[in-house]
Design a protein around this motif. Structure first.
Motif, mmCIF file in Angstrom:
data_model
loop_
_atom_site.group_PDB
_atom_site.id
_atom_site.type_symbol
_atom_site.label_atom_id
_atom_site.label_comp_id
_atom_site.label_asym_id
_atom_site.label_seq_id
_atom_site.Cartn_x
_atom_site.Cartn_y
_atom_site.Cartn_z
ATOM 1 N N VAL A 181 0.667 -1.155 0.097
ATOM 2 C CA VAL A 181 -0.007 0.076 -0.060
ATOM 3 C C VAL A 181 0.865 1.299 0.205
ATOM 4 C CG1 VAL A 181 -1.969 1.247 1.363
ATOM 5 C CG2 VAL A 181 -1.676 -1.247 1.427
ATOM 6 N N ASN A 182 0.899 1.974 -1.091
ATOM 7 C CA ASN A 182 1.634 3.258 -1.003
ATOM 8 C C ASN A 182 0.908 4.510 -1.082
ATOM 9 O OD1 ASN A 182 3.389 5.349 -1.803
ATOM 10 N ND2 ASN A 182 4.507 3.968 -3.623
ATOM 11 N N ALA A 183 1.126 5.113 0.068
ATOM 12 C CA ALA A 183 0.018 6.361 0.385
ATOM 13 C C ALA A 183 0.837 7.470 -0.456
ATOM 14 C CB ALA A 183 0.169 6.362 1.968
ATOM 15 N N SER A 184 1.741 7.522 -0.986
ATOM 16 C CA SER A 184 2.557 8.838 -1.553
ATOM 17 C C SER A 184 2.390 8.855 -2.958
ATOM 18 C CB SER A 184 3.609 8.693 -1.039
ATOM 19 O OG SER A 184 4.115 8.549 0.132
ATOM 20 N N VAL A 185 1.595 7.924 -3.746
ATOM 21 C CA VAL A 185 1.460 8.095 -5.133
ATOM 22 C C VAL A 185 0.657 9.122 -5.400
ATOM 23 C CG1 VAL A 185 0.667 6.833 -7.198
ATOM 24 C CG2 VAL A 185 2.169 5.487 -5.404
ATOM 25 N N LYS A 186 -0.593 9.280 -4.856
ATOM 26 C CA LYS A 186 -1.505 10.364 -5.002
ATOM 27 C C LYS A 186 -1.117 11.698 -4.483
ATOM 28 C CE LYS A 186 -4.031 7.798 -7.862
ATOM 29 N NZ LYS A 186 -4.026 8.216 -9.571
ATOM 30 N N GLU A 187 -1.484 12.856 -4.922
ATOM 31 C CA GLU A 187 -1.260 13.939 -4.138
ATOM 32 C C GLU A 187 -1.790 14.513 -2.951
ATOM 33 O OE1 GLU A 187 -1.067 17.117 -7.139
ATOM 34 O OE2 GLU A 187 0.569 16.545 -8.031
ATOM 35 N N THR A 188 -3.205 13.635 -3.056
ATOM 36 C CA THR A 188 -4.229 14.160 -2.064
ATOM 37 C C THR A 188 -4.894 12.533 -1.286
ATOM 38 O OG1 THR A 188 -5.967 14.085 -3.474
ATOM 39 C CG2 THR A 188 -5.275 16.177 -3.233
ATOM 40 N N ARG A 189 -5.047 12.829 -0.011
ATOM 41 C CA ARG A 189 -5.494 11.639 0.901
ATOM 42 C C ARG A 189 -6.965 11.963 1.431
ATOM 43 N NH1 ARG A 189 -1.448 8.478 4.386
ATOM 44 N NH2 ARG A 189 -3.250 7.104 4.668
ATOM 45 N N ARG A 190 -7.704 11.094 1.761
ATOM 46 C CA ARG A 190 -8.900 11.374 2.333
ATOM 47 C C ARG A 190 -8.567 10.926 3.764
ATOM 48 N NH1 ARG A 190 -13.908 7.732 1.098
ATOM 49 N NH2 ARG A 190 -13.095 6.680 2.774
ATOM 50 N N SER A 246 -17.919 23.810 10.754
ATOM 51 C CA SER A 246 -17.011 25.069 11.259
ATOM 52 C C SER A 246 -15.800 24.777 11.543
ATOM 53 C CB SER A 246 -17.887 25.695 12.057
ATOM 54 O OG SER A 246 -17.655 24.894 13.275
ATOM 55 N N VAL A 247 -15.542 23.756 12.003
ATOM 56 C CA VAL A 247 -14.216 23.060 12.190
ATOM 57 C C VAL A 247 -13.236 22.723 11.069
ATOM 58 C CG1 VAL A 247 -12.660 21.151 13.274
ATOM 59 C CG2 VAL A 247 -14.668 22.223 14.617
ATOM 60 N N CYS A 248 -13.994 22.098 9.914
ATOM 61 C CA CYS A 248 -13.299 21.826 8.786
ATOM 62 C C CYS A 248 -12.853 23.246 8.064
ATOM 63 C CB CYS A 248 -14.310 20.962 8.166
ATOM 64 S SG CYS A 248 -14.531 19.309 8.497
ATOM 65 N N ALA A 249 -13.926 24.113 8.177
ATOM 66 C CA ALA A 249 -13.841 25.380 7.324
ATOM 67 C C ALA A 249 -12.537 26.409 7.800
ATOM 68 C CB ALA A 249 -14.985 26.072 7.332
ATOM 69 N N LYS A 250 -12.154 26.006 9.043
ATOM 70 C CA LYS A 250 -11.178 26.989 9.880
ATOM 71 C C LYS A 250 -9.822 26.554 9.374
ATOM 72 C CE LYS A 250 -12.327 26.606 14.039
ATOM 73 N NZ LYS A 250 -12.093 26.534 15.529
ATOM 74 N N ASN A 251 -9.494 25.425 8.848
ATOM 75 C CA ASN A 251 -8.493 24.749 8.719
ATOM 76 C C ASN A 251 -8.096 24.928 6.990
ATOM 77 O OD1 ASN A 251 -5.927 23.281 8.275
ATOM 78 N ND2 ASN A 251 -5.968 22.396 9.984
ATOM 79 N N GLU A 252 -7.090 25.809 6.715
ATOM 80 C CA GLU A 252 -6.942 26.040 5.217
ATOM 81 C C GLU A 252 -6.211 24.850 4.662
ATOM 82 O OE1 GLU A 252 -4.510 29.504 4.950
ATOM 83 O OE2 GLU A 252 -5.783 30.870 5.488
ATOM 84 N N LEU A 253 -5.772 23.826 5.243
ATOM 85 C CA LEU A 253 -5.061 22.696 4.777
ATOM 86 C C LEU A 253 -6.277 21.573 4.355
ATOM 87 C CD1 LEU A 253 -2.024 22.050 7.261
ATOM 88 C CD2 LEU A 253 -1.888 23.180 5.080
ATOM 89 N N ILE A 254 -7.430 21.739 4.770
ATOM 90 C CA ILE A 254 -8.469 21.097 4.601
ATOM 91 C C ILE A 254 -9.029 21.423 3.085
ATOM 92 C CG2 ILE A 254 -10.978 20.085 5.089
ATOM 93 C CD1 ILE A 254 -10.022 20.093 7.815
ATOM 94 N N LEU A 255 -9.072 20.575 2.252
ATOM 95 C CA LEU A 255 -9.300 20.797 0.987
ATOM 96 C C LEU A 255 -10.809 21.019 0.930
ATOM 97 C CD1 LEU A 255 -7.406 18.546 -1.485
ATOM 98 C CD2 LEU A 255 -6.935 21.061 -0.755
ATOM 99 N N GLN A 256 -11.581 22.206 0.053
ATOM 100 C CA GLN A 256 -13.071 22.282 0.261
ATOM 101 C C GLN A 256 -13.762 21.805 -1.150
ATOM 102 O OE1 GLN A 256 -14.775 23.556 2.772
ATOM 103 N NE2 GLN A 256 -12.652 23.413 3.641
ATOM 104 N N SER A 257 -12.875 21.183 -2.033
ATOM 105 C CA SER A 257 -13.260 20.571 -3.048
ATOM 106 C C SER A 257 -12.328 19.157 -3.369
ATOM 107 C CB SER A 257 -13.312 21.483 -4.560
ATOM 108 O OG SER A 257 -13.637 20.664 -5.710
ATOM 109 N N VAL A 284 -12.830 14.335 5.246
ATOM 110 C CA VAL A 284 -12.250 15.436 4.469
ATOM 111 C C VAL A 284 -10.902 14.837 3.620
ATOM 112 C CG1 VAL A 284 -12.900 16.772 6.188
ATOM 113 C CG2 VAL A 284 -10.638 16.101 6.485
ATOM 114 N N TRP A 285 -10.713 15.894 2.627
ATOM 115 C CA TRP A 285 -9.523 15.582 1.842
ATOM 116 C C TRP A 285 -8.431 16.631 1.924
ATOM 117 C CZ3 TRP A 285 -8.923 11.827 -1.654
ATOM 118 C CH2 TRP A 285 -9.893 10.749 -1.971
ATOM 119 N N CYS A 286 -7.083 16.239 2.062
ATOM 120 C CA CYS A 286 -6.076 17.096 2.142
ATOM 121 C C CYS A 286 -4.667 16.510 1.078
ATOM 122 C CB CYS A 286 -5.641 17.185 3.669
ATOM 123 S SG CYS A 286 -5.094 15.789 4.101
#
Length: 278
Positions: A175-184, A206-217, A238-240
């Protein structure tokens, strides 16, 4: 008495001439070969290291660069040794036959090692992972630090080095967790049955929206995961960026717990009522 006669009959001049002749011929060649081997190895190490550092600055896969570096240095040294053996006067043909015979015997004794070698070649060619990737395999997980012909070195999260045989890696799930640029990131949060679920979901959003590292799309997903025995379990997805996985995972656990406490939302836990009868 017989031994004394034998010693007396030894021609010391002939022995000395033989030693001198060997020193001026084969001995001198052997000395020259050792000196040449020493300086040749030094030059090979110096040149390959310079080339390796220069290639590292370019946009080339680190795994291929490392393998080519070690392989080229090994091959060059073997060529130097074979040439020097021939220079000294040892028959390389007979030496090759001896090495081949030893190889057959050794190969029968080290089949596991050969499978690791074959696995290493498969990993280098197929490249299911590269240096710096975070992988999970054979019950171990960590960041790939080095890929050798027989073992792959990974560093765990608590800074331990694990040596995994390449034969096992090539024949097991990786299992390679670094192949894709994003993870859930998946987190389960439990609330009491009398909780206003929409209110709890909005707090998590609201917690998810406060962190800029969490992707909104794609946007964060928050909904019921299970009706457990003593709680309603909410699943948060969430995705990041892959490099931010663990920081986001712990951020969600901490911040959701804090916001629940601030708004008097109970996180239930198992309780046992004991009734005593007189």
């Amino acid at each position: 008495m017989f031994l004394e006669n034998e010693i007396a009959q030894i021609d010391w001049k002939q022995v000395l001439d033989t030693v001198v002749n060997w020193c001026t011929t084969t001995g001198l060649k052997l000395l020259i070969a050792l000196v040449v081997m020493f300086f040749s190895f030094k030059i090979i190490n110096f040149i390959t290291k310079k080339i390796y550092k220069r290639i590292q600055k370019k946009n080339i896969d680190k795994t291929i660069v490392r393998v080519l570096y070690t392989g080229t240095r090994f091959v060059l040294k073997v060529v130097i040794l074979v040439c020097l053996v021939g220079y000294v006067g040892i028959e390389t043909a007979s030496l090759s036959a001896v090495i081949a015979s030893l190889g057959v015997g050794i190969s029968l004794a080290v089949q596991g090692t050969l499978s690791n070698f074959a696995g290493g070649m498969i990993i280098i060619i197929m490249r299911p992972f590269k240096l710096g990737d975070y992988i999970t395999s054979n019950g171990q997980e960590g960041t790939v630090e080095d890929i050798k012909l027989f073992y792959t070195h990974i560093v765990t999260n608590d800074n331990k080095v694990v040596y995994i045989p390449n034969g096992n890696l090539a024949n097991n799930v990786i299992v390679n967790a670094s192949v894709k640029e994003t993870r859930r990131v998946d987190v389960i949060m439990s609330v009491a049955y009398d909780t206003n679920l929409e209110f709890a979901k909005n707090l998590i959003r609201s917690v998810c929206a406060k962190n800029e590292l969490i992707l909104q799309s794609p946007e964060p997903f928050i909904d019921i995961n299970e009706f457990a025995a003593s709680s309603i379990d909410l699943k948060v997805r969430v995705w990041c960026a892959s490099s931010n996985y663990w920081s986001i995972y712990h951020y969600l656990l901490n911040e959701i717990k804090n916001v629940f406490d601030e708004n008097n939302i109970e996180i239930p836990f198992n309780q046992l009522d004991v009734n005593l009868k007189k």
